[in-house]
Design an enzyme around this catalytic site. Structure first.
Site, mmCIF file in Angstrom:
data_model
loop_
_atom_site.group_PDB
_atom_site.id
_atom_site.type_symbol
_atom_site.label_atom_id
_atom_site.label_comp_id
_atom_site.label_asym_id
_atom_site.label_seq_id
_atom_site.Cartn_x
_atom_site.Cartn_y
_atom_site.Cartn_z
ATOM 1 N N GLU A 64 -18.437 -24.783 16.545
ATOM 2 C CA GLU A 64 -19.687 -25.372 16.095
ATOM 3 C C GLU A 64 -19.722 -26.826 16.579
ATOM 4 O O GLU A 64 -20.207 -27.082 17.651
ATOM 5 C CB GLU A 64 -19.814 -25.245 14.571
ATOM 6 C CG GLU A 64 -21.258 -25.371 14.141
ATOM 7 C CD GLU A 64 -21.571 -24.741 12.791
ATOM 8 O OE1 GLU A 64 -20.787 -23.913 12.304
ATOM 9 O OE2 GLU A 64 -22.624 -25.095 12.241
ATOM 10 N N GLU A 76 -15.662 -28.780 3.626
ATOM 11 C CA GLU A 76 -17.064 -28.350 3.728
ATOM 12 C C GLU A 76 -17.543 -27.759 2.410
ATOM 13 O O GLU A 76 -18.644 -28.046 1.955
ATOM 14 C CB GLU A 76 -17.172 -27.284 4.828
ATOM 15 C CG GLU A 76 -18.553 -26.681 4.945
ATOM 16 C CD GLU A 76 -18.681 -25.764 6.152
ATOM 17 O OE1 GLU A 76 -17.649 -25.181 6.563
ATOM 18 O OE2 GLU A 76 -19.801 -25.635 6.689
HETATM 19 C C1 BGC Z 1 -22.845 -26.687 9.372
HETATM 20 C C2 BGC Z 1 -23.454 -27.614 8.370
HETATM 21 C C3 BGC Z 1 -24.931 -27.574 8.546
HETATM 22 C C4 BGC Z 1 -25.329 -26.181 8.168
HETATM 23 C C5 BGC Z 1 -26.768 -25.906 8.103
HETATM 24 C C6 BGC Z 1 -23.301 -25.321 9.047
HETATM 25 O O1 BGC Z 1 -22.790 -24.347 9.869
HETATM 26 O O2 BGC Z 1 -21.481 -26.789 9.436
HETATM 27 O O3 BGC Z 1 -22.784 -28.666 7.968
HETATM 28 O O4 BGC Z 1 -25.660 -28.588 8.025
HETATM 29 O O5 BGC Z 1 -24.674 -25.225 8.975
HETATM 30 O O6 BGC Z 1 -27.054 -24.580 8.237
#
Ligand code: BGC
Length: 876
Positions: free
Chosen positions: A467, A744
């Site tokens: 990501e 997270e």
């Molecule tokens: C990210 C986030 C992001 C979110 C929104 C995730 O995969 O890691 O931090 O804001 O997706 O969908």
């Protein structure tokens, strides 16, 4: 007292070399002097003969981003700028500062003669994507006065001249919206060159340009299929003549000893294919294997100079433990979850294959790689057996605390043979916090590490899995913390330019920037509250913290298009209640596989943000002199706020959605206005938090607002309870689990040591660390009350079990600091006000006192009633 200003600095840059504007704004501080400036004088010297121009004495106290006072710089022009000041009514000026040196980069498209060059063989097809290197030999026949290398790439580059690496930046040119903006860097390479034969060469990597990036296996060739270097070496000789060596058809290319490279995948380096003398004129291999390059096209108008620092290694971390595993594998623990790569030093027989794998956490004693998803994060070194070698991959980064090494040539790993090198945008550290509670200190340290790990040229969500994108919502909530900890103005200003470029014609701000075009999971791009509001709230925040009103001007149109879009979507009801939303993302009540399903209605959040963005747009418009727009957006904000109240709040202040996030939004976004209703809402918020045993019940949207909402509602004791809670979900729960970065999810790792089963389980995501802004402003009590910290409020707020705290911030004007300690029933406070600033000190139970620049001590007797119950017990 001998007053001397610090050297002048330029725009938001740490170095003036290669600056991209012809009239850079100038800033200076008066370190160590408790003074207010009445006037200044600037002197610019330029040219070989030191032609100088002076402003003469200019009345005024401004020290920050002062307009360039002379003729604009031409491309490549170099100038020294110094300043002296008059202070506190004194008749004579200070000493001159040491000169700050600025040198323009290539400001005009016609300055560029370099073209992109790379391998001519079809190296893009699957299986033939081996990176390449390019190089050129050249002669210099006249003595060298100075030399500059202007360089960038399609892909990533590292340059060498005569066998020596140029610069120490990594992953350059970083990631911007390449078709519109490709950064080039400028290096002083005078010392690298010699009279006679020279060689310049460039390593190339796929990087973001054509590497595999994004979700579900990723997208290849996002911006193109070529891997090319664009380099222009300009050598000025003593006689004033110039030699230019630029990438063109005279260069040659060869396959690289880096046989595979990817930001997610890692790198494979085969030393057997490497001639260490490849970028020197006296290499033994002559030109075997090197063939003519293919010359490609690039619109040179898209080449831009950096607005912030490059990515660099800023620290090296040694392993704290090394365990032997079956099969001779070694498991290294670096004691800190970090972002970077390993450097290994080994003496291995030819053909030895050493494999390095990385992970943030362990599961059942082994690397937990599931959270990395498709990012294999594996580096491989193949030895050529020529004796001791030191190697580090070039074009990749990993997020890890643990590494597993397979194939190490000796039974023992010597100390120093493996070191983790930490990489991030090399911003100046500007903020520190510490208090009497070790868990809170570790929480703060974790925030700092998560910022470091995710400020890698752009502000990303996470550094480890497939990501690592510039998620707009994440930085929107974290920017207040970031702007305290590091000088991130230039980096974020640059990224916001990309936000404007990627904005859709209808005003939609993408979820993440730069966008991966056609990415199936996020196509079509839709507007989302809290994420899109980065376009209004983040420029405003940066203005508040760094005092740069031009930044507001630059990003005004983006914010305006965003608010206008919400206006159209909401229509006459002024309620944004349609379309896809991420809501209070990662509310702990949301199921692991559906993080958008929190307890707070998504459309409540959407309308709240609509009102808040409109209000900020009005403030921005006011600041930049757009009075009509200011009026228009203030009216809109008022209308949206009243529509919000009618739809989501009861007249008494209770909300129709009884969640902490709903109350925090209503209070902090000024949506509930009557004092009685605000009181009821604040009380209800406190009740909800306490009913939940002061555990977290908010996600990305509510979490950054919660402690401020409680504090301002008169429930700071409840805010402290939330802060100090250690049960999951809470800020300190991960700390008690040994976290060294912000996770997270509130429960990325569960109390039994198992990993959260959700597909997104990062251990290095800064968003939920946004509470650090409250630690700085409220717990320590150091807050800017006008742009750039020109005025400061010191307001210590002891609470919970915290009996001392301190914070220091290198403001644009210099050091501001506070340190407080509670001794029995006395609060002792020391503060420092930077030169050029004024401050107010507010102590519990006392009227605010105005403070001039300098250091001050104050104390206050604290009655038990002014403290939270826990602390009142300790203090008395
Ligand atoms: C990210 C986030 C992001 C979110 C929104 C995730 O995969 O890691 O931090 O804001 O997706 O969908």
């Amino acid at each position: 007292m001998r007053v001397q200003p610090a050297p002048v600095s330029f725009e938001h840059l740490r170095s003036g070399l290669g600056i991209g504007v012809s009239a850079p704004r100038l800033s200076w501080t008066l370190p160590g002097h408790p003074l207010i400036q009445d006037a200044y004088e600037l002197e610019i010297s330029r040219g070989r003969d030191g032609e100088t121009s002076c402003t003469g004495r200019v009345s005024g106290s401004e020290q920050r981003l002062v307009a360039w006072p002379g003729r604009p710089l031409a491309s490549r022009e170099r100038a020294g700028v110094r300043v002296r000041v008059w202070t506190d009514g004194a008749p004579s000026p200070s000493e001159w500062s040491e000169p700050g040196v600025v040198e323009a980069g290539l400001l005009e498209p016609c300055d560029w003669v370099a073209a992109p060059v790379g391998a001519a063989w079809p190296e893009d097809a699957e299986g033939t994507r081996r990176p390449s290197r390019v190089r050129r030999d050249f002669e210099l026949t006249r003595p060298i006065s100075r030399a500059r290398l202007y360089i960038t790439a399609h892909g990533l580059y590292e340059a060498e001249i005569n066998g020596v690496r140029v610069g120490d930046d990594a992953l350059s040119p970083g990631w911007t919206v390449y078709p519109q903006r490709l950064r080039y860097y400028t290096y002083d390479v005078t010392e690298r060159l010699s009279l006679g034969a020279n060689t310049i060469g460039g390593w190339l990597g796929d990087g973001w340009y054509r590497g595999k990036y994004g979700f579900d296996g990723g997208t290849r060739n996002i911006y193109g299929t070529d891997q090319s270097l664009i380099a222009q070496l300009e050598v000025v000789h003593d006689d004033g003549s110039t030699t230019v060596v630029a990438t063109d058809g005279t260069w040659s290319a060869a396959p690289s000893p880096i046989t595979e490279s990817g930001l997610y995948e890692g790198e494979i380096f085969d030393a057997r294919l490497h001639d260490p003398a490849w970028s020197t004129p006296d290499r033994p291999d002559a030109d075997a294997g090197w063939t003519a390059v293919a010359v490609r096209q690039r619109d040179v108008r898209t080449l831009v100079a950096p607005q912030g620092p490059a990515v660099r290694c800023t620290e090296e971390v040694a392993p704290v433990s090394i365990l032997r595993r079956d099969g001779g594998r070694l498991l290294l623990d670096f004691g800190q979850n970090l972002v970077g790569r390993l450097r290994i030093t080994l003496d291995a027989p030819a053909d030895t294959v050493v494999t390095l794998r990385h992970a943030e956490v362990l599961e059942h004693g082994e690397l937990a790689v599931r959270p990395l998803r498709e990012a294999s994060s594996t580096d491989v070194y193949v030895s050529d057996g020529t004796g001791p070698q030191t190697w580090e991959p070039r074009f990749t980064l990993h997020g890890f605390r643990y590494a597993e090494i397979d194939g190490w040539p000796t039974a023992q790993l010597d100390p120093g043979a493996v070191v983790a090198r930490v990489y991030h945008t090399d911003m100046r550290r500007t903020g520190w916090f510490e208090c009497s509670d070790p868990l809170v200190n570790r929480l703060h340290e974790n925030v700092v590490w998560s910022m470091r790990g995710n400020f890698v040229d752009l502000p990303t969500d996470c550094p480890q899995r497939d990501e690592r994108l510039g998620w707009t919502g994440d930085i929107q909530v974290f920017a207040p913390t970031a702007a305290f900890l590091y000088d991130c103005a230039g980096m974020l200003d640059s990224w916001l330019v990309d936000v404007g470029i990627e904005q859709l014609p209808d005003g939609t701000v993408p979820w993440y920037v730069p966008v991966i075009p056609g990415e199936p999971m996020w196509t079509p791009i839709q507007p989302g509250a809290a994420w899109g509001d980065v376009s209004t709230l983040t420029p405003w925040l940066l203005y508040q913290r760094f005092g740069d009103a031009d930044l507001l001007r630059r990003h005004f149109e983006t914010g305006k298009k965003w608010v206008d879009l919400m206006d159209r979507l909401a229509g006459p009801t002024r309620l944004w209640d349609t379309g896809f939303q991420l809501g209070d993302w990662l509310d702990p009540a949301a199921p692991p596989d559906d993080p958008a399903s929190g307890r707070t209605d998504k459309y409540l959040i959407a309308t709240a943000y609509f009102a808040w963005s409109a209000r900020h747009l009005a403030r921005i418009a006011q600041t930049i002199g757009e009075d009509l727009q200011a009026h228009r957006y203030k009216t809109l904000a008022d209308q949206v706020a009243s529509a919000f109240r009618a739809r989501w709040a009861h007249p008494d202040g209770l909300m129709r959605v009884d969640s902490p996030t709903a109350y925090a939004l209503a209070l902090q976004f000024e949506l509930i206005t009557s004092p009685a209703a605000r009181k009821r809402a604040g009380d209800r918020l406190a009740e909800l938090v306490l009913a939940d045993d002061a555990k977290i019940a908010t996600g990305f949207v509510g979490t950054p607002l919660l402690c401020d909402a409680l504090t301002e509602a008169g429930h700071i004791d409840v805010a402290y309870s939330l802060l100090l809670q250690t049960q999951c979900p809470s800020w300190l729960y991960p700390v008690t689990q040994g976290a060294t970065t912000i996770w997270e999810r509130w429960d990325s790792m569960r109390p039994d040591g198992s990993l959260n089963p959700g597909g997104m389980t990062s251990f290095n995501h800064y968003a939920l660390g946004a509470v650090a802004d409250w630690l700085h402003r409220v717990v320590a009590g150091l807050e800017a009350t006008s742009p750039g910290y020109r005025t400061i409020r010191f307001r210590p707020r002891p609470g919970g079990r915290i009996i001392s705290a301190k914070a220091r911030h290198e403001t644009p004007y210099g050091t501001a600091a506070i340190s407080w300690e509670l001794v029995a029933d006395t609060l002792n406070v020391d503060v420092t006000v930077p030169a050029g600033c004024t401050a107010e000190l507010e102590l519990p139970g006392q009227d605010p006192v105005s403070l001039a620049p300098g250091t001050h001590h104050a104390s206050a007797r604290i009655s038990a009633g002014t403290l939270s119950p826990a602390l009142a017990g300790e203090a008395c």
